[in-house]
Scaffold this motif. Structure first.
Motif, PDB file in Angstrom:
ATOM      1  N   SER A  45      19.222  46.427  46.755  1.00 58.47           N
ATOM      2  CA  SER A  45      19.205  47.504  45.762  1.00 58.47           C
ATOM      3  C   SER A  45      20.205  48.605  46.083  1.00 58.47           C
ATOM      4  O   SER A  45      20.728  49.259  45.197  1.00 58.47           O
ATOM      5  CB  SER A  45      17.794  48.100  45.657  1.00 58.47           C
ATOM      6  OG  SER A  45      17.430  48.724  46.870  1.00 58.47           O
ATOM      7  N   LEU A  46      20.467  48.838  47.378  1.00 62.19           N
ATOM      8  CA  LEU A  46      21.361  49.907  47.779  1.00 62.19           C
ATOM      9  C   LEU A  46      22.759  49.363  48.079  1.00 62.19           C
ATOM     10  O   LEU A  46      23.360  49.682  49.084  1.00 62.19           O
ATOM     11  CB  LEU A  46      20.795  50.636  49.013  1.00 62.19           C
ATOM     12  CG  LEU A  46      19.526  51.430  48.770  1.00 62.19           C
ATOM     13  CD1 LEU A  46      19.044  52.056  50.058  1.00 62.19           C
ATOM     14  CD2 LEU A  46      19.743  52.496  47.720  1.00 62.19           C
ATOM     15  N   ARG A  47      23.244  48.515  47.222  1.00 62.13           N
ATOM     16  CA  ARG A  47      24.573  47.972  47.416  1.00 62.13           C
ATOM     17  C   ARG A  47      25.612  49.077  47.281  1.00 62.13           C
ATOM     18  O   ARG A  47      25.424  50.032  46.530  1.00 62.13           O
ATOM     19  CB  ARG A  47      24.848  46.854  46.407  1.00 62.13           C
ATOM     20  CG  ARG A  47      24.781  47.299  44.955  1.00 62.13           C
ATOM     21  CD  ARG A  47      25.214  46.175  44.044  1.00 62.13           C
ATOM     22  NE  ARG A  47      25.047  46.529  42.648  1.00 62.13           N
ATOM     23  CZ  ARG A  47      25.542  45.812  41.655  1.00 62.13           C
ATOM     24  NH1 ARG A  47      26.216  44.717  41.907  1.00 62.13           N
ATOM     25  NH2 ARG A  47      25.352  46.171  40.399  1.00 62.13           N
ATOM     26  N   GLN A  48      26.682  48.922  48.002  1.00 61.97           N
ATOM     27  CA  GLN A  48      27.749  49.907  47.957  1.00 61.97           C
ATOM     28  C   GLN A  48      28.465  49.847  46.620  1.00 61.97           C
ATOM     29  O   GLN A  48      28.913  48.773  46.201  1.00 61.97           O
ATOM     30  CB  GLN A  48      28.742  49.642  49.098  1.00 61.97           C
ATOM     31  CG  GLN A  48      29.813  50.694  49.241  1.00 61.97           C
ATOM     32  CD  GLN A  48      29.260  52.035  49.677  1.00 61.97           C
ATOM     33  OE1 GLN A  48      28.282  52.092  50.423  1.00 61.97           O
ATOM     34  NE2 GLN A  48      29.862  53.108  49.219  1.00 61.97           N
ATOM     35  N   ILE A  49      28.576  50.987  45.969  1.00 60.33           N
ATOM     36  CA  ILE A  49      29.281  51.027  44.693  1.00 60.33           C
ATOM     37  C   ILE A  49      30.772  51.029  44.957  1.00 60.33           C
ATOM     38  O   ILE A  49      31.268  51.859  45.722  1.00 60.33           O
ATOM     39  CB  ILE A  49      28.869  52.281  43.893  1.00 60.33           C
ATOM     40  CG1 ILE A  49      27.385  52.214  43.534  1.00 60.33           C
ATOM     41  CG2 ILE A  49      29.717  52.412  42.627  1.00 60.33           C
ATOM     42  CD1 ILE A  49      26.881  53.403  42.758  1.00 60.33           C
ATOM     43  N   PRO A  50      31.511  50.103  44.353  1.00 58.09           N
ATOM     44  CA  PRO A  50      32.959  50.028  44.590  1.00 58.09           C
ATOM     45  C   PRO A  50      33.661  51.325  44.209  1.00 58.09           C
ATOM     46  O   PRO A  50      33.267  52.008  43.266  1.00 58.09           O
ATOM     47  CB  PRO A  50      33.409  48.871  43.692  1.00 58.09           C
ATOM     48  CG  PRO A  50      32.172  48.078  43.428  1.00 58.09           C
ATOM     49  CD  PRO A  50      31.056  49.072  43.407  1.00 58.09           C
ATOM     50  N   SER A  51      34.715  51.658  44.938  1.00 56.00           N
ATOM     51  CA  SER A  51      35.470  52.868  44.616  1.00 56.00           C
ATOM     52  C   SER A  51      36.340  52.661  43.381  1.00 56.00           C
ATOM     53  O   SER A  51      36.627  53.600  42.638  1.00 56.00           O
ATOM     54  CB  SER A  51      36.345  53.273  45.811  1.00 56.00           C
ATOM     55  OG  SER A  51      37.207  52.206  46.172  1.00 56.00           O
ATOM     56  N   THR A  52      36.763  51.418  43.168  1.00 58.50           N
ATOM     57  CA  THR A  52      37.543  51.088  41.970  1.00 58.50           C
ATOM     58  C   THR A  52      36.880  49.929  41.241  1.00 58.50           C
ATOM     59  O   THR A  52      36.509  48.926  41.850  1.00 58.50           O
ATOM     60  CB  THR A  52      38.983  50.684  42.344  1.00 58.50           C
ATOM     61  OG1 THR A  52      38.949  49.552  43.221  1.00 58.50           O
ATOM     62  CG2 THR A  52      39.699  51.833  43.024  1.00 58.50           C
ATOM     63  N   MET A  53      36.720  50.067  39.938  1.00 58.30           N
ATOM     64  CA  MET A  53      36.116  49.021  39.116  1.00 58.30           C
ATOM     65  C   MET A  53      36.342  49.349  37.651  1.00 58.30           C
ATOM     66  O   MET A  53      36.723  50.468  37.287  1.00 58.30           O
ATOM     67  CB  MET A  53      34.619  48.911  39.402  1.00 58.30           C
ATOM     68  CG  MET A  53      33.844  50.190  39.161  1.00 58.30           C
ATOM     69  SD  MET A  53      32.075  50.009  39.523  1.00 58.30           S
ATOM     70  CE  MET A  53      31.633  51.691  39.974  1.00 58.30           C
ATOM     71  N   LYS A  54      36.110  48.370  36.813  1.00 63.65           N
ATOM     72  CA  LYS A  54      36.210  48.575  35.379  1.00 63.65           C
ATOM     73  C   LYS A  54      34.991  49.349  34.873  1.00 63.65           C
ATOM     74  O   LYS A  54      33.922  49.318  35.487  1.00 63.65           O
ATOM     75  CB  LYS A  54      36.307  47.231  34.659  1.00 63.65           C
ATOM     76  CG  LYS A  54      37.545  46.419  35.006  1.00 63.65           C
ATOM     77  CD  LYS A  54      38.827  47.117  34.573  1.00 63.65           C
ATOM     78  CE  LYS A  54      40.036  46.219  34.838  1.00 63.65           C
ATOM     79  NZ  LYS A  54      41.310  46.882  34.461  1.00 63.65           N
TER      80      LYS A  54
END
Length: 203
Positions: A45-54
């Motif tokens: 659930s606490l996956r790292q949110i990408p710094s770059t994404m669509k």
């Protein structure tokens, strides 16, 4: 339901009521496995949110976070009270830490999505924020027109001879045509927004 979630639910059932499990070693083993499952769920659930994404990916992550926050709130409520002498199947303090982390992630993501919507424009120079506002209003317009059309085109129910006869005072055909036109506009607008979401980088 995901396999890990099913495992957690199953083990919680084994732990309730605890009095039915007299062997302390079995109880301890069940709690150990439950802790492992909870840790794995937390990691997912606490996956790292990408710094770059669509933008489309960000919207998907936002939806997942909102769902996760709702689930965590329910799990905390389920564990804030236990039978005297017993222990909660999940530690409320740990769940609250996880909830706080998810909320922090959500706040940052919402800000980035809103900022992206404000700066992203279509070929006519209209921002995504404006397009979304147009979509919301158009959705309400279609919903109201369809309700009016359904009411106006419905036949009269007669329950008795004394019932007062009613007549339709609007142009049903014109309203039906307007529903079709607005529905087509809504579909086109939705496709345009979706295309921009998949093309646009999140700020």
């Amino acid at each position: 339901m995901p396999a890990l979630a099913q495992a957690r639910v199953g083990m919680r059932r084994l732990l309730s009521p605890m009095q039915e499990i007299e062997d302390s070693s079995i109880r301890s083993e069940i709690k150990t496995w439950l802790s492992i499952v909870n840790y794995q769920l937390k990691t997912l659930s606490l996956r790292q949110i990408p710094s770059t994404m669509k933008l489309a990916e960000a919207l998907s992550i936002r939806k997942d976070l909102q769902k996760r926050i709702q689930q965590l709130g329910q799990r905390i409520q389920n564990n804030v009270k236990v039978q005297e002498g017993d222990t909660p199947s999940e530690e409320p303090k740990e769940l609250m830490k996880e909830l706080d982390a998810c909320l922090t992630q959500l706040e940052d993501l919402i800000w980035r999505i809103n900022a992206t919507n404000m700066k992203t424009t279509n070929a006519e120079g209209i921002t995504l924020t404006q397009l979304m506002a147009r979509k919301d209003v158009l959705t309400m317009r279609v919903s109201n027109l369809r309700s009016i059309f359904d009411t106006a085109s419905a036949g009269q129910d007669r329950y008795s001879r004394s019932e007062i006869k009613t007549v339709t005072v609007v142009d049903v055909k014109a309203i039906g045509k307007k529903v079709d036109e607005c529905s087509a506009q809504l579909r086109q607008l939705d496709m345009e927004i979706q295309a921009l979401n998949f093309q646009t980088e999140l700020v």
